[in-house]
Design a protein around this motif. Structure first.
Motif, PDB file in Angstrom:
ATOM      1  N   ILE A 241       0.860  -1.195   0.000  1.00 46.86           N
ATOM      2  CA  ILE A 241       0.000   0.000   0.000  1.00 46.86           C
ATOM      3  C   ILE A 241       0.890   1.237   0.000  1.00 46.86           C
ATOM      4  O   ILE A 241       1.765   1.379   0.867  1.00 46.86           O
ATOM      5  CB  ILE A 241      -0.938   0.013   1.226  1.00 46.86           C
ATOM      6  CG1 ILE A 241      -1.824  -1.237   1.223  1.00 46.86           C
ATOM      7  CG2 ILE A 241      -1.791   1.288   1.251  1.00 46.86           C
ATOM      8  CD1 ILE A 241      -2.663  -1.374   2.485  1.00 46.86           C
ATOM      9  N   PHE A 242       0.666   2.144  -0.977  1.00 48.87           N
ATOM     10  CA  PHE A 242       1.440   3.375  -1.063  1.00 48.87           C
ATOM     11  C   PHE A 242       0.736   4.453  -0.230  1.00 48.87           C
ATOM     12  O   PHE A 242      -0.384   4.885  -0.557  1.00 48.87           O
ATOM     13  CB  PHE A 242       1.574   3.823  -2.520  1.00 48.87           C
ATOM     14  CG  PHE A 242       2.315   2.836  -3.381  1.00 48.87           C
ATOM     15  CD1 PHE A 242       3.699   2.868  -3.454  1.00 48.87           C
ATOM     16  CD2 PHE A 242       1.640   1.847  -4.094  1.00 48.87           C
ATOM     17  CE1 PHE A 242       4.389   1.958  -4.230  1.00 48.87           C
ATOM     18  CE2 PHE A 242       2.318   0.925  -4.868  1.00 48.87           C
ATOM     19  CZ  PHE A 242       3.707   0.969  -4.942  1.00 48.87           C
ATOM     20  N   LEU A 243       1.364   4.874   0.866  1.00 45.11           N
ATOM     21  CA  LEU A 243       0.763   5.856   1.771  1.00 45.11           C
ATOM     22  C   LEU A 243       0.951   7.265   1.223  1.00 45.11           C
ATOM     23  O   LEU A 243       1.831   7.539   0.400  1.00 45.11           O
ATOM     24  CB  LEU A 243       1.384   5.742   3.164  1.00 45.11           C
ATOM     25  CG  LEU A 243       1.257   4.356   3.825  1.00 45.11           C
ATOM     26  CD1 LEU A 243       1.884   4.358   5.210  1.00 45.11           C
ATOM     27  CD2 LEU A 243      -0.191   3.914   3.891  1.00 45.11           C
ATOM     28  N   GLN A 244       0.112   8.180   1.716  1.00 39.34           N
ATOM     29  CA  GLN A 244       0.104   9.548   1.200  1.00 39.34           C
ATOM     30  C   GLN A 244       1.406  10.275   1.495  1.00 39.34           C
ATOM     31  O   GLN A 244       1.827  11.157   0.745  1.00 39.34           O
ATOM     32  CB  GLN A 244      -1.083  10.317   1.808  1.00 39.34           C
ATOM     33  CG  GLN A 244      -1.350  11.662   1.156  1.00 39.34           C
ATOM     34  CD  GLN A 244      -2.625  12.283   1.675  1.00 39.34           C
ATOM     35  OE1 GLN A 244      -3.268  11.736   2.551  1.00 39.34           O
ATOM     36  NE2 GLN A 244      -2.984  13.423   1.122  1.00 39.34           N
ATOM     37  N   ASN A 245       2.082   9.924   2.599  1.00 36.24           N
ATOM     38  CA  ASN A 245       3.334  10.606   2.949  1.00 36.24           C
ATOM     39  C   ASN A 245       4.545  10.024   2.237  1.00 36.24           C
ATOM     40  O   ASN A 245       5.678  10.386   2.546  1.00 36.24           O
ATOM     41  CB  ASN A 245       3.552  10.558   4.459  1.00 36.24           C
ATOM     42  CG  ASN A 245       3.687   9.133   4.988  1.00 36.24           C
ATOM     43  OD1 ASN A 245       3.603   8.156   4.237  1.00 36.24           O
ATOM     44  ND2 ASN A 245       3.892   9.011   6.292  1.00 36.24           N
ATOM     45  N   GLY A 246       4.309   9.096   1.294  1.00 32.79           N
ATOM     46  CA  GLY A 246       5.405   8.520   0.521  1.00 32.79           C
ATOM     47  C   GLY A 246       5.896   7.186   1.022  1.00 32.79           C
ATOM     48  O   GLY A 246       6.680   6.518   0.337  1.00 32.79           O
ATOM     49  N   SER A 247       5.475   6.791   2.229  1.00 31.59           N
ATOM     50  CA  SER A 247       5.942   5.525   2.790  1.00 31.59           C
ATOM     51  C   SER A 247       5.231   4.354   2.108  1.00 31.59           C
ATOM     52  O   SER A 247       4.199   4.513   1.452  1.00 31.59           O
ATOM     53  CB  SER A 247       5.693   5.486   4.297  1.00 31.59           C
ATOM     54  OG  SER A 247       6.389   6.552   4.928  1.00 31.59           O
ATOM     55  N   LEU A 248       5.812   3.144   2.287  1.00 23.22           N
ATOM     56  CA  LEU A 248       5.283   1.920   1.692  1.00 23.22           C
ATOM     57  C   LEU A 248       4.911   0.960   2.808  1.00 23.22           C
ATOM     58  O   LEU A 248       5.727   0.647   3.680  1.00 23.22           O
ATOM     59  CB  LEU A 248       6.332   1.274   0.780  1.00 23.22           C
ATOM     60  CG  LEU A 248       5.910  -0.010   0.068  1.00 23.22           C
ATOM     61  CD1 LEU A 248       4.787   0.255  -0.931  1.00 23.22           C
ATOM     62  CD2 LEU A 248       7.103  -0.668  -0.641  1.00 23.22           C
ATOM     63  N   GLN A 249       3.650   0.489   2.813  1.00 20.56           N
ATOM     64  CA  GLN A 249       3.183  -0.441   3.825  1.00 20.56           C
ATOM     65  C   GLN A 249       3.000  -1.822   3.214  1.00 20.56           C
ATOM     66  O   GLN A 249       2.433  -1.960   2.133  1.00 20.56           O
ATOM     67  CB  GLN A 249       1.861   0.042   4.439  1.00 20.56           C
ATOM     68  CG  GLN A 249       1.342  -0.851   5.556  1.00 20.56           C
ATOM     69  CD  GLN A 249       0.068  -0.316   6.189  1.00 20.56           C
ATOM     70  OE1 GLN A 249      -0.549   0.601   5.664  1.00 20.56           O
ATOM     71  NE2 GLN A 249      -0.314  -0.864   7.335  1.00 20.56           N
ATOM     72  N   LEU A 250       3.478  -2.815   3.935  1.00 19.52           N
ATOM     73  CA  LEU A 250       3.363  -4.204   3.501  1.00 19.52           C
ATOM     74  C   LEU A 250       2.442  -4.935   4.466  1.00 19.52           C
ATOM     75  O   LEU A 250       2.656  -4.906   5.684  1.00 19.52           O
ATOM     76  CB  LEU A 250       4.741  -4.875   3.466  1.00 19.52           C
ATOM     77  CG  LEU A 250       4.757  -6.391   3.211  1.00 19.52           C
ATOM     78  CD1 LEU A 250       4.112  -6.746   1.880  1.00 19.52           C
ATOM     79  CD2 LEU A 250       6.196  -6.928   3.271  1.00 19.52           C
TER      80      LEU A 250
END
Length: 1051
Positions: free
Chosen positions: A449-458
């Protein structure tokens, strides 16, 4: 490391007002900000640069907090602002007001008050100002609490409506209690001597002590408030208190009203109705309230204008900081509300900002450039306060700078969730993408999942997800990338749960922190600026969030510990500003997530030296209760502000604009009366404080007016313009200022309608300076006499010469009732009542009726009749369609037109309506035979009834008819008759009582017909009239209950 320059931002500061008490040795004023480069601080006091007397830790400008000692407090009272600056801009705080409070009554000698018996008496309390809330109590060894005197809940004075000899006492004490600081102070005892006069012993109510003056009663007056009207301004949400204390004999009663509205349900009355309270006022509680004092000798009315206002507040929150691209348009909007409407002031880096870019509540930076980068301040203020927002605007183009550390390692257990960070700073904003193991294709697995702040969630990590991930940030200025390393551990879910349980066990053993130890006092630069340090105790597995410093002093409240200062949990020192002439001791306790811990052992006593006065009184009030008098009062210095013995005030005054010498008087009390002044003349006044050590600073000069008197002239050139039958425009010429003799309050109108038997009078009031107004709600076709007068705070001036005018006719009101009766196959009788309000000369009626399609409810045909007779109240309509629905509308008319219509719907009747709806149903042979058989059986039944009746039996067919109604007989017998029943029989179904005079012109509101219409000569009997005649003496028409299906009519 990546260094990003940042505008300064205020993190925390002391919120005002800061109230210092006499027991305080020093005052700490804080201001902290962040920024890059770190900001430097400066302060202003009352708008001028201020040199910090005692900086918290260092003597340079890198720390914003400072400490004021007791001996310097007076000279430092004022309004402060903190400014935090670096090379990019300047942030600022709201004004921080520093005030002092030491509520004490001055020592004074008060002469006895001598009055005649029966006269009113006022004992002035003049309580000292202090920290709210303040409560006022009057005490005596045997003080009465009957209706003859009342303690004012508002000003604290004691009022006697009628002084009696038993009120003569030497020990009336006024006490002021300040609950917040736990202090009660007492005024010097006051004496009252009541001289007896000729009274007669009469039998009157116990509430008036059994005495009454032989002379006739005295007309009512008001001890409080004074004048014809007053004004009460309060904040939304506050409790409204209105008070009227009367004088006169017999003791007047008080009644409250709100003009043009009802008093709200939450209104309460106290003190025998003298005090009106409304909790949590809202804007709808605004208006003009009246207090009427009434006794047998007359009455007096006082008008109170209640105004509900609000301090400024954000409508949608304060404006937010922005990072803008070079060449873009930047809008900073400051949306606020308040009453009065707040004034908005814009600043840039703390300096006033004006020009074409400022559009009232919005600043527009068109085609923004880097030099527009700054801290913009929006400050909204009205008479009740102000709010301020610092808005950081950065205008720049910068390539992406990734703030997250490169090659950051992330570990997650098999099946767990993880977020890999990629924090980017850039302008314009960057597009961020992620790839795995340096493959050119972006990640497309739905578990990522690509988060709004640029981070990547798995989500639900798998063993194959281990590896390196590349975060790429790209904008028009360049590109940047970092690598994140993900390591998925093959730990089973069962083992993971066990680990979690172990962690929970650790949390459960947390407890409150231990008491600090080794609390040590050390002076900084004076005995009133001390440094406190301590050694923290164990935090018991829960980090300390803050330390609380408490103090106790043995002069005013020995043994009572109070909170003095708070510091963060990672700090074990505190700088304390103390009051002078107190003997302090301190202790400290720690607080964590579990709660507060026990306090430390107290320190040794620390005594602070006394000081001298540092300021002059503020809030100087100039009032004129009498035409040739000026009362000057002010907030006295609090006891902690005396700074030494022998405090006195020098009152100086002189006429404004005249080269007069200052008149000077030195007194100890905090009020002064100037007598023999001219009416409503401006004066300059100043109050200078001193004690045995010398004078305070040079005081500020304020301006006020001597006493007002009622106006002496009436408005001239009063002109009336009648706009329509109910609306009027009035204009007038203002009175000369010299004859106003006070501050203009507004204008009062009086409208007299001599046409009314009771000379109906309407009074209106318009506040403020104006020369015309619009009046609504007049009666059409009426004659009025209008007068106008001007009023000030003292009262009403004379009325103008009356102007007589007439209002034209208007359209009538709606007719009160419309009924449709006597319905036939092709006709209906309409009956109505005349309009209750003719609003003119009634000329007739307009009658409209529409044929309605029962299926679609559409109008099929319309007719209109003009009825010219004003006395006509009924109309027989002919040539209507059989069995049809009609809508009737009627309205009264005058020469001005016709008024609103009243509608009614009804049916014309039809015989065999049900059969008529079935095709050729009644022409079938079997139907005709059946009906003949039914007729024969009916005839046999009727004969049996006759036989039974002749034998003396009671007629019981009525109940059978109710159970088995015959459609045809229902259509024929629509009328019901006056009720009759013997001991066993009940009234006929559907019947109603007839009128006393037999007049049935105005009846039910639906169609009906009459049994008379089915007879030959209007007699009582028809086919079955012989039976009905046994039960009725006069007829009464009934109501149609349903015509939708079978046209059933009630018996």
């Amino acid at each position: 490391n990546i260094i990003v320059e940042q505008l300064p931002t205020i993190v925390t500061y002391s919120s005002g007002p800061i109230i210092a008490l006499s027991r305080d040795n020093n005052i700490t004023v804080t201001c902290e900000a962040r920024g890059n480069p770190p900001p430097e601080y400066r302060w202003t006091k009352d708008g001028k640069d201020f040199i910090l007397p005692y900086v918290t830790n260092k003597t340079d400008h890198t720390y914003g907090s400072f400490v004021l000692h007791k001996k310097h407090l007076a000279q430092f009272q004022g309004k402060y602002r903190c400014y935090a600056s670096n090379k990019l801009g300047t942030a600022m705080t709201e004004e921080i007001e520093l005030i002092f409070s030491d509520p004490r009554f001055p020592k004074e000698v008060i002469d006895p008050i001598v009055v005649e018996e029966g006269e009113p008496v006022i004992l002035k309390c003049n309580p000292p100002q202090g920290v709210a809330p303040r409560q006022i109590y009057w005490m005596s060894h045997a003080i009465d609490t009957d209706m003859f005197f009342f303690r004012s809940r508002i000003d604290g004075d004691l009022y006697f409506s009628n002084a009696l000899q038993k009120d003569s006492r030497q020990d009336y004490y006024c006490n002021a209690r300040f609950t917040r600081i736990g202090l009660m102070v007492q005024k010097t005892a006051m004496a009252v001597l009541v001289n007896s006069c000729k009274f007669a012993k009469l039998s009157v109510s116990a509430g008036e002590a059994g005495v009454k003056n032989v002379r006739e009663g005295r007309k009512p007056g008001l001890l409080l408030p004074s004048g014809f009207q007053s004004e009460k301004v309060l904040m939304k949400g506050e409790n409204l208190q209105l008070e009227c204390i009367p004088k006169g004999f017999p003791t007047p009663t008080i009644k409250w009203k709100k003009l043009a509205d009802n008093l709200p349900l939450r209104t309460q009355y106290k003190n025998f109705g003298k005090l009106l309270t409304i909790t949590a006022v809202e804007e709808r509680d605004e208006g003009r309230y009246t207090c009427t004092a009434n006794n047998s000798a007359g009455e007096i009315v006082h008008y109170i204008d209640v105004i509900v206002e609000e301090p400024p507040k954000w409508l949608t929150g304060p404006p937010q900081s922005q990072l803008a691209v070079i060449g873009s348009d930047v809008h900073i909007k400051c949306s606020v509300s308040g009453k009065p409407l707040p004034t908005i002031t814009w600043r840039r880096n703390g300096e006033l900002f004006r020009g074409a870019r400022v559009l009232d509540d919005t600043v527009v930076l068109h085609n923004a450039r880097p030099e527009d980068s700054a801290v913009y301040q929006c400050e909204a203020s009205n008479s009740h306060g102000s709010i301020l927002a610092n808005v950081n605007i950065m205008v720049m183009n910068v390539a992406p700078m990734i703030l997250t550390r490169d090659y950051q390692v992330y570990m997650v257990v098999l099946g767990g969730n993880i977020i890999m960070n990629c924090s980017v700073f850039s302008s314009p904003p960057s597009e961020i993408s992620w790839v795995k193991d340096e493959t050119p294709e972006p990640i497309e697995d739905e578990r990522f999942i690509f988060l709004q702040n640029g981070s990547l969630q798995l989500i639900s990590a798998d063993k194959d997800d281990s590896g390196s991930y590349l975060c790429v940030a790209n904008n028009s200025e360049g590109k940047s990338a970092i690598t994140a390393i993900l390591d998925v551990k093959g730990i089973s879910l069962r083992l993971n749960i066990c680990v979690c349980v172990c962690v929970c066990v650790c949390v459960c053993v947390a407890d409150v922190p231990d008491a600090p130890t080794n609390v040590v006092i050390s002076e900084l630069k004076s005995p009133r600026n001390v440094h406190l340090s301590w050694v923290p105790g164990s935090d018991h597995n829960s980090s300390v969030t803050e330390f609380i410093v408490e103090f106790e002093e043995n002069q005013w409240e020995p043994g009572r510990w109070k909170e003095l200062h708070k510091v963060p949990g990672n700090q074990a020192t505190a700088e304390l500003a103390l009051h002078g002439h107190l003997n302090y001791q301190f202790r400290v306790y720690a607080v964590n997530a579990v709660g507060p811990g026990p306090p430390s052992e107290p320190t040794q006593r620390h005594k602070t030296p006394p000081a001298a006065p540092d300021r002059n009184p503020e809030n100087i009030k100039i009032q004129g209760p009498l035409p040739h008098q000026m009362d000057i009062s002010w907030e006295p210095l609090l006891p902690i502000e005396h700074n030494g013995p022998g405090l006195e005030y020098k009152v100086s005054y002189r006429r404004l604009g005249v080269e007069d010498l200052w008149q000077e008087y030195v007194i100890k009390r905090h009020s002064f009366v100037v007598r023999n002044t001219s009416t409503f003349v401006p004066y300059e006044i100043k109050i200078h404080s001193r004690n045995s050590l010398g004078w305070g600073p040079e005081p500020k000069v304020v301006t006020g007016y001597s006493g007002e008197d009622v106006p002496t002239t009436a408005p001239q050139d009063v002109a009336v313009e009648v706009i329509n039958s109910t609306v009027l425009r009035v204009s007038w010429a203002p009175v000369p200022l010299a004859t106003l003799r006070g501050h203009l309050g507004g204008h009062n109108w009086s409208l007299l309608n001599p046409n009314k038997s009771l000379n109906e009078r309407q009074s209106l009031s318009f506040r403020g300076k104006r020369s015309h107004a619009i009046v609504h709600g007049l009666k059409p076709l009426s004659e009025y006499r209008l007068t106008v007068s001007v009023f000030n705070n003292k009262g009403n001036g004379p009325s103008s010469d009356p102007v007589t005018f007439n209002t034209p006719e208007g359209v009538p009101g709606q007719v009160p009732v419309l009924t449709a009766s006597n319905a036939q196959k092709d006709s209906i009788l309409l009956v109505w009542g005349p309009p209750l309000e003719a609003n003119g000369i009634l000329t007739g009626y307009l009658l409209q009726y529409h044929l309605i399609n029962e299926t679609t409810l559409e109008v099929v045909d319309s007719q209109e009749i003009n009825i010219t007779g004003a006395d006509t109240t009924q109309q027989q309509l002919q040539d209507l369609e059989e069995g049809s629905l009609y809508r009737f509308l009627i309205s009264g008319c005058t020469r001005a037109g016709c008024g609103p219509q009243l509608a009614q719907e009804s049916y014309t009747i039809t015989q065999g309506r049900v059969g008529g709806r079935q095709s050729n149903f009644s022409t079938q042979g079997w139907f005709i035979g059946t009906m003949c058989a039914v007729a024969l059986l009916t005839l046999v039944g009727l004969m049996a009834c006759f036989v039974r009746r002749n034998k003396g039996g009671k007629y019981a067919v009525k109940e059978k008819e109710d159970l088995h109604p015959d459609l045809e007989s229902q259509g024929m017998n629509d009328d019901t008759f006056c009720e009759y029943s013997d001991s066993e029989e009940k009234p006929l179904k559907g019947s109603s009582l007839c009128s006393m005079n037999g007049d049935d012109t105005v009846g039910d509101t639906v169609s009906r017909d009459s049994l008379v219409d089915y007879t030959d000569g209007g007699g009582e009997f028809s086919e079955d009239g012989s039976f009905i005649g046994e039960y009725s003496g006069c007829k009464h028409r009934g109501s149609v209950t349903s015509l939708n299906d079978t046209a059933q009519l009630p018996l």
